[in-house]
Design an enzyme around this catalytic site. Sequence first.
Site, short mmCIF file in Angstrom:
data_model
loop_
_atom_site.label_atom_id
_atom_site.label_comp_id
_atom_site.label_asym_id
_atom_site.label_seq_id
_atom_site.Cartn_x
_atom_site.Cartn_y
_atom_site.Cartn_z
NE ARG A 195 -11.11 -1.50 -0.12
CZ ARG A 195 -9.84 -1.78 -0.44
NH1 ARG A 195 -9.59 -2.76 -1.29
NH2 ARG A 195 -8.86 -1.08 0.05
NE ARG A 219 -1.13 -5.72 -1.60
CZ ARG A 219 -2.34 -5.19 -1.69
NH1 ARG A 219 -3.42 -5.91 -1.41
NH2 ARG A 219 -2.51 -3.95 -2.08
CD GLU A 251 -9.72 -7.93 -1.75
OE1 GLU A 251 -8.75 -7.30 -2.20
OE2 GLU A 251 -10.48 -7.45 -0.90
CB CYS A 299 -10.46 -2.00 -8.36
SG CYS A 299 -10.67 -3.19 -7.03
NE ARG A 339 -6.37 0.49 -2.22
CZ ARG A 339 -5.91 0.54 -3.48
NH1 ARG A 339 -5.80 1.70 -4.09
NH2 ARG A 339 -5.56 -0.57 -4.10
CG HIS A 386 -2.12 -0.99 0.82
ND1 HIS A 386 -2.07 -2.31 1.17
CD2 HIS A 386 -3.24 -0.83 0.07
CE1 HIS A 386 -3.14 -2.92 0.69
NE2 HIS A 386 -3.86 -2.05 0.02
CG ASN A 392 -3.31 -4.71 -5.94
OD1 ASN A 392 -2.91 -4.84 -7.09
ND2 ASN A 392 -3.79 -3.58 -5.47
CG ASP A 393 -5.29 -8.30 -1.07
OD1 ASP A 393 -4.18 -8.48 -0.53
OD2 ASP A 393 -6.03 -7.35 -0.79
C1 PEP Z 1 -6.59 -5.39 -4.40
O1 PEP Z 1 -6.36 -6.20 -3.51
O2 PEP Z 1 -6.32 -5.59 -5.61
C2 PEP Z 1 -7.23 -4.11 -4.08
C3 PEP Z 1 -7.60 -3.28 -5.03
O3 PEP Z 1 -7.35 -3.79 -2.77
P1 PEP Z 1 -6.12 -3.27 -1.89
O4 PEP Z 1 -4.97 -3.02 -2.82
O5 PEP Z 1 -6.55 -2.04 -1.20
O6 PEP Z 1 -5.88 -4.41 -0.97
MG MG Z 2 -7.22 -5.96 -1.57
#
Ligand code: PEP
Ligand code: MG
Length: 589
Positions: A358, A491, A457, A528, A321, A214, A480-481
């Site tokens: 979210r 990550r 995710e 996303c 977020r 993040h 991402n997750d």
């Molecule tokens: C993701 O996990 O791809 C996502 C968009 O949420 P975050 O990056 O905030 O975990």
């Molecule tokens: Mg996520």
Amino acid sequence: MSFAIHGLAVARGIAIGRAVLVASSRVDVAHYFIRAEQVQAEIERVRRGRNAVVDEIQRLQRTIANMGPKETPHELAALLDVHLLLLQDQELIAGVKRWITDRLYNAEWALTTQLEVIARQFDEMEDEYLRERKADLEQITEKVLAAMKGVAVKIVPASTRNLRHASQQDLLLDDTLDVPLILVAHDLSPADMLQFKQSVFAGFVTDVGGRTSHTAIVARSLGIPAVVGARLASQLVRQDDWVVIDGDAGVVVVDPSAIILAEYGFKQRQGEIERGRLSRLLHTPAVTLDGHRVELLANIEMPEDAPGAVKAGAVGVGLFRSEFLFMGRNGNLPDEEEQYLAYRRAIDGMQGLPVTIRTVDIGADKQLDRVGREEVHLNPALGLRAIRWSLADPDMFLTQLRAILRAAAFGQVNLLIPMLAHASEIRQTLSLLEQARAQLDGRAAPYGPVRLGAMIEIPAAALTLKLFLKYFDFLSIGTNDLIQYTLAIDRADESVAHLYDPLHPAVLRLVADTIAECNRQSKGVSVCGEMAGDVGLTRLLLGLGLRSFSMHPAQILAVKQEVLRADAGKLRAWAHEVMAEEEPAARLH
Ligand code: PEP
Ligand code: MG
């Protein structure tokens, strides 16, 4: 001597400037520039802070003297002597004055900068006793910082002194002051990054962090070049060194030669020209060559990001977020009214365009506040985060749901739930949503309709799509997750960053199936995660049938350019061929 440090490219562009080393624990110390006429007042502020600590130590010394040698350990008296000596250290005092006078750093910044300079010298000492005095120096600095709180003089907000954007009259026309500053730290938390939104830095480098941590995501949203996972950067770079950050290649060049500087200066200008070229696409609708309309949405962290998203050409917010409203508040979470007003600001800022909010995704690498080592859970990414956290604290969750529902009376709002995996979690979420509506009804408070979405995710969710599509209006793929959990790669951990692969066939299978199932059932689906803003993947995602991408606003025009050049029909067969490869990346690069 010039040398390069390799890390991970996270936020594009080139930044050239002088290094400002900040200890991770002091990132939250205010960093801003003062005006020349404030120099004396700022020096006085440090002097008063220092004197307050000296007084305190002398008071303690008197108490100790009155107590007699038996009651007080000898070490304590000796320690106080050392602290007094350090407070009178000429290098500390003169250095702090220099940073304030020559660079116009605010008092706290000057103090912590000089602390870093001296701490480095202590680190290099042979003598163990002297080396250990670094901890004492840190302690007294903390004390002076604490004493300085409450004796603040009026300051110039950082934004008026932002080196890259300030108007000419705001800038003091002195060469040493016009140099952009590059922050170098061991680590920065997402909450620290929030402060960057109004900071003076033109780029940053951290030792740790992954490409989709993040910290990296917020760096992208700031639009400043950044390199994370640069391992020893905070030890190898010295205060005030010249550094170049190549955010495209993930390289930091320290003490660059004139030739290297000229080369990067050229690259920097090329980047500006490219951005200028892309800006011509701002009002062009995102439609493929064969007529498929594509929705390009923005990811935002704060309501104040919304106007920037509109300016960048977003046709809505695909991911707000909301957890960033909850961070860095020392546990004082925002109440319903504060949240409602924040969501309204985002909605108003989007001028009638849809906003996907979210619910909080706290946990893993997004802690509410800076946490001590002992508070870190064993496997934070697998622990109590996102919807699990919300369901564990229903009052907090209901407060957020009520705030979102109320704000939904003022615009098109989509409510997005992160990290769902179980049918029981879906049922509890829906029931709490009903309860939130009933509570608002009970108060006769007006609220609006929301489209309800789930994030996909966790692989378990991607493998049970029918369950999700039964209850939700749309799905949003959090790649991402999804990558993290499919490949068991943290990550945020740079040591396994080379295995974090968006193009792993298993990841592509889950993404492709989610898109296909939603399309089959005519339900909305978007991506996303960071994959959506990666121009190298736009054609592949279009070929897999994706028509809605949500990304950092700065990427929108570059992705739009890819969309305008693509023939989605032709890409379909190709995308499925790519997926069938053992190593799909080889077909793309
Ligand atoms: C993701 O996990 O791809 C996502 C968009 O949420 P975050 O990056 O905030 O975990
Ligand atoms: Mg996520």
